[in-house]
Design an enzyme around this catalytic site. Structure first.
Site, short mmCIF file in Angstrom:
data_model
loop_
_atom_site.label_atom_id
_atom_site.label_comp_id
_atom_site.label_asym_id
_atom_site.label_seq_id
_atom_site.Cartn_x
_atom_site.Cartn_y
_atom_site.Cartn_z
N ARG A 225 0.85 -1.18 0.00
CA ARG A 225 0.00 0.00 0.00
C ARG A 225 0.89 1.24 0.00
NH1 ARG A 225 -3.19 -3.08 -1.44
NH2 ARG A 225 -5.19 -3.71 -0.50
N HIS A 273 1.11 -0.42 -10.47
CA HIS A 273 0.17 -1.25 -9.69
C HIS A 273 -0.14 -2.56 -10.43
CE1 HIS A 273 -2.98 -0.90 -6.29
NE2 HIS A 273 -2.70 -2.16 -6.51
#
Length: 310
Positions: A225, A273
């Protein structure tokens, strides 16, 4: 009794998940109706993506569970209208993808691949890496993804340590837990992999102080994260050489703005990502198994601990 299942996710996912879930639920012998529209008080299960727009669960008075399509549930876990069980996505396809990505980048750093790929200067300078058993890799976060990565790296004979907020035991891995043991884990971490959840307690786990604890020239890999890292502290540590290089797949703002200094820093690798992605074939199996369990009166899998935040 027929279970009414609301699919609340981006419209383009419906034609992908609808036939898969229909097949799996039928094979499991579940009586069901699956759709994208129901009267709220007729819904038994919500198959949920946080970007679907559904925020108010109060009208869903018959609801038995919300089953997330995402591994990350930080945007929903504190929703006061959600009072039924919430299950996060723990998908063996996602886990396998993450493990492959992490192992690949650990090996890239361990073997010094960047140097041989980018520097072709005609100078013959043998500099073999140590054996994996002499390289310490620390996994911060020992949930399903962290444990899988730790086991895979241990199988390659890396000296693997791990840190988590609560106690864990993984064969072949030296496990630390609790805030007071984070320092001990980081002081040994030549390569640190961040796979912690995004909670108030984990924000800025890597900051100016904790980065300074790591061996000089250590490497950071973050597929977890974005908020786990204090960006300014990391940039400063990279500039001084305290951190040798960082590979970052997740960010506080995504897509990462074109003006962000990570893009141009010579010691940062940005990936968009892509470390792992939920695979519909396998994630639909996880969702349908939880629906089968709910209808059979069995415990749900992968339930979120609201107090812990994951």
């Amino acid at each position: 009794m027929t279970a009414n299942i609301l699919f609340s996710a981006r419209p383009e996912l419906w034609p992908v998940y609808q036939p898969l879930m229909t097949q799996y639920l039928t094979n499991a012998g579940v009586a069901f109706q699956l759709g994208t529209k129901f009267e709220p008080d007729q819904v038994d299960y919500v198959v949920y993506a946080p970007n679907s727009g559904l925020r108010d669960f109060a009208p869903y008075t018959r609801l038995k569970a919300v089953l997330s399509l995402w591994a990350g549930i930080e945007s929903i876990v504190e929703n006061d209208t959600l009072t039924v069980p919430l299950a996060r996505m723990v998908d063996h396809g996602l886990t396998q993808g993450m493990t492959e990505w992490v192992v690949g980048h650990v090996l890239r750093y361990h073997l010094g691949m960047d140097r041989h790929i980018t520097v072709q200067d005609g100078v013959w300078a043998p500099d073999p890496p140590p054996l994996a058993s002499d390289r310490t890799v620390c996994i911060l976060g020992l949930g399903a993804l962290g444990e899988a990565a730790a086991r895979a790296l241990s199988a390659l004979n890396f000296n693997v340590t791990g840190w988590s907020r609560s106690a864990k035991a993984i064969p072949g891995v030296t496990c630390f837990h609790g805030e007071d043991r984070l320092r001990a884990a980081l002081t040994q971490a030549e390569i640190a992999v961040l796979l912690l959840p995004d909670t108030p307690a984990t924000e800025n786990t890597l900051n100016a102080e904790t980065l300074s604890l790591m061996p000089k020239g250590a490497h950071i890999i973050n597929p977890g994260r974005g908020p786990l890292i204090d960006d300014q502290a990391l940039l400063a540590a990279l500039d001084t050489g305290q951190i040798g290089h960082a590979t970052l797949d997740v960010f506080r703002v995504e897509p990462l703005p074109a003006s962000h200094p990570y893009w141009t820093h010579p010691n940062v690798t940005v990936t968009p990502h892509i470390a792992s992605e939920t695979r519909p074939v396998t994630s639909a199996q996880v969702i349908c198994e939880n629906i089968r369990r709910g209808e059979a009166g069995e415990p749900f899998l992968h339930l979120v601990d609201r107090e812990m935040g994951y």
